[in-house]
Design a protein around this motif. Structure first.
Motif, PDB file in Angstrom:
ATOM      1  N   CYS A  28       0.855  -1.195   0.000  1.00  0.00           N
ATOM      2  CA  CYS A  28       0.000   0.000   0.000  1.00  0.00           C
ATOM      3  C   CYS A  28       0.887   1.241   0.000  1.00  0.00           C
ATOM      4  N   VAL A  29       0.577   2.150  -0.893  1.00  0.00           N
ATOM      5  CA  VAL A  29       1.353   3.385  -1.013  1.00  0.00           C
ATOM      6  C   VAL A  29       1.036   4.303   0.159  1.00  0.00           C
ATOM      7  N   GLY A  30       2.062   4.925   0.731  1.00  0.00           N
ATOM      8  CA  GLY A  30       1.853   5.920   1.771  1.00  0.00           C
ATOM      9  C   GLY A  30       2.753   5.731   2.969  1.00  0.00           C
ATOM     10  N   MET A  31       2.435   6.497   4.017  1.00  0.00           N
ATOM     11  CA  MET A  31       3.167   6.422   5.277  1.00  0.00           C
ATOM     12  C   MET A  31       2.411   5.475   6.195  1.00  0.00           C
ATOM     13  N   HIS A  32       3.122   4.531   6.764  1.00  0.00           N
ATOM     14  CA  HIS A  32       2.525   3.534   7.641  1.00  0.00           C
ATOM     15  C   HIS A  32       3.337   3.418   8.923  1.00  0.00           C
ATOM     16  N   TYR A  33       2.754   2.729   9.889  1.00  0.00           N
ATOM     17  CA  TYR A  33       3.444   2.521  11.162  1.00  0.00           C
ATOM     18  C   TYR A  33       3.373   1.045  11.536  1.00  0.00           C
ATOM     19  N   ASN A  34       4.543   0.445  11.742  1.00  0.00           N
ATOM     20  CA  ASN A  34       4.617  -0.939  12.185  1.00  0.00           C
ATOM     21  C   ASN A  34       4.718  -0.915  13.714  1.00  0.00           C
ATOM     22  N   TYR A  35       3.611  -1.230  14.387  1.00  0.00           N
ATOM     23  CA  TYR A  35       3.607  -1.137  15.848  1.00  0.00           C
ATOM     24  C   TYR A  35       4.367  -2.273  16.513  1.00  0.00           C
ATOM     25  N   ARG A  36       4.704  -3.314  15.803  1.00  0.00           N
ATOM     26  CA  ARG A  36       5.507  -4.394  16.388  1.00  0.00           C
ATOM     27  C   ARG A  36       6.966  -3.961  16.510  1.00  0.00           C
ATOM     28  N   THR A  37       7.463  -3.201  15.508  1.00  0.00           N
ATOM     29  CA  THR A  37       8.855  -2.754  15.535  1.00  0.00           C
ATOM     30  C   THR A  37       8.982  -1.282  15.928  1.00  0.00           C
ATOM     31  N   ALA A  38       7.850  -0.598  16.115  1.00  0.00           N
ATOM     32  CA  ALA A  38       7.817   0.833  16.448  1.00  0.00           C
ATOM     33  C   ALA A  38       8.550   1.666  15.393  1.00  0.00           C
ATOM     34  N   GLU A  39       8.319   1.321  14.115  1.00  0.00           N
ATOM     35  CA  GLU A  39       8.968   2.031  13.022  1.00  0.00           C
ATOM     36  C   GLU A  39       7.935   2.544  12.020  1.00  0.00           C
ATOM     37  N   PHE A  40       8.239   3.715  11.467  1.00  0.00           N
ATOM     38  CA  PHE A  40       7.432   4.234  10.367  1.00  0.00           C
ATOM     39  C   PHE A  40       7.990   3.681   9.059  1.00  0.00           C
ATOM     40  N   VAL A  41       7.102   3.399   8.136  1.00  0.00           N
ATOM     41  CA  VAL A  41       7.484   2.858   6.831  1.00  0.00           C
ATOM     42  C   VAL A  41       6.829   3.731   5.770  1.00  0.00           C
ATOM     43  N   HIS A  42       7.628   4.262   4.856  1.00  0.00           N
ATOM     44  CA  HIS A  42       7.064   4.997   3.726  1.00  0.00           C
ATOM     45  C   HIS A  42       7.218   4.127   2.493  1.00  0.00           C
ATOM     46  N   THR A  43       6.102   3.874   1.809  1.00  0.00           N
ATOM     47  CA  THR A  43       6.115   3.051   0.611  1.00  0.00           C
ATOM     48  C   THR A  43       5.697   3.897  -0.580  1.00  0.00           C
ATOM     49  N   SER A  44       6.607   4.025  -1.529  1.00  0.00           N
ATOM     50  CA  SER A  44       6.320   4.786  -2.750  1.00  0.00           C
ATOM     51  C   SER A  44       5.543   3.895  -3.722  1.00  0.00           C
ATOM     52  N   PRO A  45       4.927   4.491  -4.743  1.00  0.00           N
ATOM     53  CA  PRO A  45       4.228   3.676  -5.746  1.00  0.00           C
ATOM     54  C   PRO A  45       5.156   2.648  -6.414  1.00  0.00           C
ATOM     55  N   GLU A  46       6.399   3.039  -6.691  1.00  0.00           N
ATOM     56  CA  GLU A  46       7.359   2.132  -7.318  1.00  0.00           C
ATOM     57  C   GLU A  46       7.713   0.982  -6.380  1.00  0.00           C
ATOM     58  N   GLU A  47       7.920   1.298  -5.097  1.00  0.00           N
ATOM     59  CA  GLU A  47       8.250   0.252  -4.119  1.00  0.00           C
ATOM     60  C   GLU A  47       7.086  -0.719  -3.929  1.00  0.00           C
ATOM     61  N   ALA A  48       5.859  -0.199  -3.918  1.00  0.00           N
ATOM     62  CA  ALA A  48       4.683  -1.060  -3.757  1.00  0.00           C
ATOM     63  C   ALA A  48       4.559  -2.024  -4.939  1.00  0.00           C
ATOM     64  N   LEU A  49       4.792  -1.515  -6.142  1.00  0.00           N
ATOM     65  CA  LEU A  49       4.717  -2.350  -7.334  1.00  0.00           C
ATOM     66  C   LEU A  49       5.796  -3.439  -7.313  1.00  0.00           C
ATOM     67  N   LYS A  50       7.011  -3.063  -6.968  1.00  0.00           N
ATOM     68  CA  LYS A  50       8.097  -4.050  -6.906  1.00  0.00           C
ATOM     69  C   LYS A  50       7.838  -5.096  -5.822  1.00  0.00           C
ATOM     70  N   PHE A  51       7.305  -4.675  -4.683  1.00  0.00           N
ATOM     71  CA  PHE A  51       7.007  -5.634  -3.613  1.00  0.00           C
ATOM     72  C   PHE A  51       5.988  -6.662  -4.087  1.00  0.00           C
ATOM     73  N   LEU A  52       4.944  -6.203  -4.769  1.00  0.00           N
ATOM     74  CA  LEU A  52       3.928  -7.114  -5.300  1.00  0.00           C
ATOM     75  C   LEU A  52       4.574  -8.151  -6.215  1.00  0.00           C
ATOM     76  N   TRP A  53       5.373  -7.708  -7.167  1.00  0.00           N
ATOM     77  CA  TRP A  53       5.940  -8.644  -8.138  1.00  0.00           C
ATOM     78  C   TRP A  53       7.023  -9.510  -7.533  1.00  0.00           C
ATOM     79  N   LYS A  54       7.707  -9.003  -6.526  1.00  0.00           N
ATOM     80  CA  LYS A  54       8.665  -9.844  -5.791  1.00  0.00           C
ATOM     81  C   LYS A  54       7.915 -10.995  -5.121  1.00  0.00           C
ATOM     82  N   GLN A  55       6.757 -10.702  -4.534  1.00  0.00           N
ATOM     83  CA  GLN A  55       5.951 -11.743  -3.901  1.00  0.00           C
ATOM     84  C   GLN A  55       5.391 -12.728  -4.920  1.00  0.00           C
TER      85      GLN A  55
END
Length: 182
Positions: free
Chosen positions: A61-88
């Protein structure tokens, strides 16, 4: 999810009933929670921050997210989201029991996609056909894609579920609830 090892808390049915009666919540047995999170995030005019430890939601999902298990913010760009999908699609998702191509893990899929900016679908399909043959390759490619892709649009939902409608998003007011409301 129905998992025999993890049972729902005893209070779950009462909590579910309270949320439905008091707040108008609903639930859907036809979709997984990560599909609904992606759909609502994609289809709102409100600025959203997804809070989840689920890698699929955080990185597809594109946008700013928060992983509450690791207490880290994650920013996912449109390009990163697309690559993650195809990597999976290429490597599958062992956590969810989704097989990908045999012998293809994170490093291989990342190397294959490195520097690639378009035609991810054609590339992945070619790899499936090379490994499994035409018929089995197309079938497994399609099956794997459908399992890893998070539904984001009404067209996605129609393609997967026919005329089923996603319920309206319930938005609580942007203020804390007092104890009695809980």
């Amino acid at each position: 999810r129905k998992d025999s090892k993890k049972r729902r808390p005893v209070i779950f049915p009462a909590l579910q009933e309270h949320l439905m009666q008091r707040w108008g919540f609903t639930y859907m047995t036809e979709l997984e929670a990560d599909d609904l999170v992606a759909y609502y995030s994609y289809n709102t005019e409100r600025k959203t921050t997804i809070c989840s430890p689920d890698k699929d939601v955080l990185y597809q999902c594109v946008g700013m997210h928060y992983n509450y298990r690791t207490a880290e913010f994650v920013h996912t760009s449109p390009e990163e989201a697309l690559k993650f999908l195809w990597k999976q699609v290429l490597m599958g998702d062992a956590t969810d029991g989704i097989p990908g191509l045999k012998g293809v893990g994170e490093k291989t899929s990342e190397n294959w996609l490195k520097g690639r900016t378009k035609d991810f679908e054609g590339f992945a399909l070619k790899k499936y056909v090379e490994q499994l043959g035409m018929t089995e390759g197309i079938f497994r490619f399609t099956q794997t894609f459908r399992l890893v892709y998070l539904l984001k649009t009404d067209d996605d939902v129609r393609r997967e579920l026919g005329d089923l409608k996603i319920p309206e998003l319930v938005i609580l007011e942007d203020k804390p609830l007092d104890t009695e409301e809980w």
